[in-house]
Scaffold this active site. Structure first.
Site, PDB file in Angstrom:
ATOM      1  N   SER A 125      40.047  34.048  37.749  1.00 43.18           N
ATOM      2  CA  SER A 125      39.872  35.432  37.300  1.00 43.18           C
ATOM      3  C   SER A 125      40.583  36.480  38.130  1.00 43.18           C
ATOM      4  O   SER A 125      40.064  37.572  38.343  1.00 43.18           O
ATOM      5  CB  SER A 125      38.380  35.762  37.266  1.00 43.18           C
ATOM      6  OG  SER A 125      37.984  35.877  35.944  1.00 43.18           O
ATOM      7  N   SER A 126      41.804  36.172  38.558  1.00 44.27           N
ATOM      8  CA  SER A 126      42.545  37.177  39.323  1.00 44.27           C
ATOM      9  C   SER A 126      42.811  38.421  38.479  1.00 44.27           C
ATOM     10  O   SER A 126      42.806  39.540  38.999  1.00 44.27           O
ATOM     11  CB  SER A 126      43.857  36.589  39.827  1.00 44.27           C
ATOM     12  OG  SER A 126      44.629  36.126  38.748  1.00 44.27           O
ATOM     13  N   SER A 127      43.026  38.251  37.187  1.00 49.52           N
ATOM     14  CA  SER A 127      43.322  39.427  36.354  1.00 49.52           C
ATOM     15  C   SER A 127      42.094  40.325  36.220  1.00 49.52           C
ATOM     16  O   SER A 127      42.205  41.548  36.257  1.00 49.52           O
ATOM     17  CB  SER A 127      43.844  39.013  34.975  1.00 49.52           C
ATOM     18  OG  SER A 127      43.025  38.021  34.424  1.00 49.52           O
ATOM     19  N   GLU A 159      40.730  44.847  29.330  1.00 48.33           N
ATOM     20  CA  GLU A 159      41.369  43.545  29.122  1.00 48.33           C
ATOM     21  C   GLU A 159      41.580  43.255  27.645  1.00 48.33           C
ATOM     22  O   GLU A 159      42.557  42.614  27.262  1.00 48.33           O
ATOM     23  CB  GLU A 159      40.553  42.439  29.773  1.00 48.33           C
ATOM     24  CG  GLU A 159      40.723  42.466  31.282  1.00 48.33           C
ATOM     25  CD  GLU A 159      40.433  41.122  31.914  1.00 48.33           C
ATOM     26  OE1 GLU A 159      40.830  40.086  31.369  1.00 48.33           O
ATOM     27  OE2 GLU A 159      39.783  41.134  32.969  1.00 48.33           O
ATOM     28  N   ASP A 170      33.657  37.339  33.016  1.00 46.60           N
ATOM     29  CA  ASP A 170      34.370  37.483  34.293  1.00 46.60           C
ATOM     30  C   ASP A 170      34.066  38.839  34.938  1.00 46.60           C
ATOM     31  O   ASP A 170      33.732  38.930  36.115  1.00 46.60           O
ATOM     32  CB  ASP A 170      35.892  37.399  34.077  1.00 46.60           C
ATOM     33  CG  ASP A 170      36.300  36.152  33.326  1.00 46.60           C
ATOM     34  OD1 ASP A 170      35.555  35.166  33.371  1.00 46.60           O
ATOM     35  OD2 ASP A 170      37.365  36.181  32.685  1.00 46.60           O
TER      36      ASP A 170
HETATM   37  C1  GLA Z   1      38.421  33.579  30.210  1.00 43.31           C
HETATM   38  C2  GLA Z   1      37.770  34.809  29.586  1.00 43.31           C
HETATM   39  C3  GLA Z   1      36.263  34.711  29.675  1.00 43.31           C
HETATM   40  C4  GLA Z   1      35.749  33.384  29.124  1.00 43.31           C
HETATM   41  C5  GLA Z   1      36.522  32.224  29.742  1.00 43.31           C
HETATM   42  C6  GLA Z   1      36.168  30.905  29.097  1.00 43.31           C
HETATM   43  O1  GLA Z   1      38.187  33.558  31.600  1.00 43.31           O
HETATM   44  O2  GLA Z   1      38.198  35.975  30.213  1.00 43.31           O
HETATM   45  O3  GLA Z   1      35.685  35.812  28.992  1.00 43.31           O
HETATM   46  O4  GLA Z   1      35.825  33.365  27.729  1.00 43.31           O
HETATM   47  O5  GLA Z   1      37.922  32.396  29.614  1.00 43.31           O
HETATM   48  O6  GLA Z   1      34.824  30.604  29.300  1.00 43.31           O
END
Ligand code: GLA
Length: 416
Positions: A125-127, A159, A170
């Protein structure tokens, strides 16, 4: 390693002035509940001890200049038309963040330096860390302190603006994470609760060696699954004799019905959203329209498999939370393995490299391992008994070349 001191020094070096505030947004690892959030079904992530520092000084220029030690190029975006200046994919997150801050001191600008130790390959989740941190840091520099929930809410919209129809897991865990705790997130109705992580349970994350940042290569594949899940939801509701009224239609709207597991087997194996809308008697746009863009109504989607994954995964979130509460690490690990199999076979977002690194970590003593995040490359997660971390890290590095490292549940967004 980036610290408050090093980012402040780097900021002074880059801009010849002192940073007014620094936001810190951690990465996250999702323990279980993958590809469930956009169906309104729960997830169980935790914030990790790696993240992104965002140092900011406000000015009166009306322009936001962002330099980064991780991403290429300098971004110069005007407050009035932020999209116009966003070239590189990472800069589109800045444009999204600025759009969500449009009403905060609209004439003001800022200089921003981004730095940190969060890998950008996808999965951690860097973004979202960048987006949440930018929103909190810029708002603070412009005189408004946003509550973490509010920073998360705006980051979710930002996003979507970039074109990823994210479910919101995230951004929430990045904003709300707590040391030693995972965060159970429910979406319909919205709720969160902290879930303590047993002392003997450790986590290792490992790169698959394939990059899949969700802002680029993985975006189309991700959005297709979002729409397949909506199509499954309206078809299941139709079979049950009702119509889902809220938009977009979600599997959460049908998940509690007893017979849902049986009805899933009757869904079409592959069908376009267009056919699903026709069968259910609803407008196609209710399925295919995204916040920014749409999925081709004629594209064949794996409706049955996607539904089977999402509904079974939601059940695994409940079971995993119960296993953590009971300290049953073996059961917890087994659920991670089941989640991976379902993501590989039904949701189909694994890759050979992800399968390989998960298998290597299990063999080296992990209780369970699975891809984490959107998949299609990126990172895998292993649940590991205390003491076995080094062996699992070594096995992952041998399998893919790394990197692999231990992560611990950590605090979320901070203004420093
Ligand atoms: C990405 C999305 C999240 C989630 C995951 C899969 O990280 O940003 O919202 O849907 O994929 O679980």
């Amino acid at each position: 390693m980036t610290t408050l001191e090093t980012i402040r020094n780097a900021f002074s070096g880059a801009f010849n002035q002192v940073a007014e505030c620094v936001a810190y947004a951690p990465g996250r690892v999702n323990l279980i509940g993958e590809h469930t959030d956009y169906s309104g079904l729960p997830a169980l992530p935790m914030a990790i001890d790696r993240g992104t520092f965002i140092a900011v000084a406000g000015d009166e220029s009306g322009v936001v200049e962002v330099r980064s030690e991780q991403f290429a190029g300098v971004a110069r975006l005007t407050r009035a038309v932020p999209d116009a200046g966003a070239g590189e994919p990472w800069q589109r997150y800045i444009a999204g963040a600025l759009a969500e801050l449009a009403e905060v001191s609209p004439g003001r600008g800022a200089r921003v330096l981004v730095s940190g130790d969060l890998p950008t390959a996808g999965g951690l989740s860097s973004s979202s860390a960048l987006t949440v941190g930018l929103i909190a840091g810029l708002a603070a520099a412009w005189g408004e302190r946003l509550a973490p929930e509010e920073a998360a809410r705006r980051a979710i919209i930002a996003e979507k603006h970039v074109g990823v129809e994210t479910g919101g897991m995230d951004q929430q865990v990045i904003a709300l994470g707590k040391g030693g705790q995972a965060l159970r997130i429910d979406f319909l109705p919205p709720a969160t609760r902290y879930v303590p992580i047993p002392e003997e349970l450790r986590f290792v994350v490992a790169a698959s060696g394939e990059e899949a940042p969700k802002g680029t290569a993985a975006r189309e594949a991700y959005n297709e699954r979002v729409v397949a899940a909506r199509a499954a939801a309206v078809l299941l509701a139709h079979q049950m004799g009702f119509e889902i009224e809220s938009d977009p239609p979600l599997l959460a709207h049908v998940a509690d019905v007893d017979v849902v597991d049986v009805l899933v087997d009757e869904l079409p194996e592959k069908a376009p959203a267009r056919d699903a809308a026709r069968t259910a008697g609803i407008a196609i746009e209710r399925l295919t329209t995204l916040t920014n863009g749409e999925v081709d109504p004629a594209l064949k989607l794996s409706i049955r498999r996607v539904a089977r994954h999402v509904l079974s995964e939601a059940g695994r979130v409940d079971a995993a939370e119960a296993a953590l509460a009971a300290g049953n690490l073996k059961a917890f690990g087994a659920l991670l393995n089941e989640s991976h199999a379902s993501l590989r076979d039904d949701l189909r977002c694994s890759t050979q490299a992800l399968d390989k690194v998960c298998a290597a970590m299990r063999k080296a003593g992990a209780l369970g391992a699975r891809l984490t995040g959107a998949g299609f490359g990126g990172y895998a997660l292993a649940a590991v008994p205390a003491g076995k971390e080094d062996a699992v890290i070594a096995a992952a590095v041998a399998a893919t070349g790394g990197p692999a490292f231990a992560v611990v549940a950590s605090d979320g967004l901070q203004l420093l």
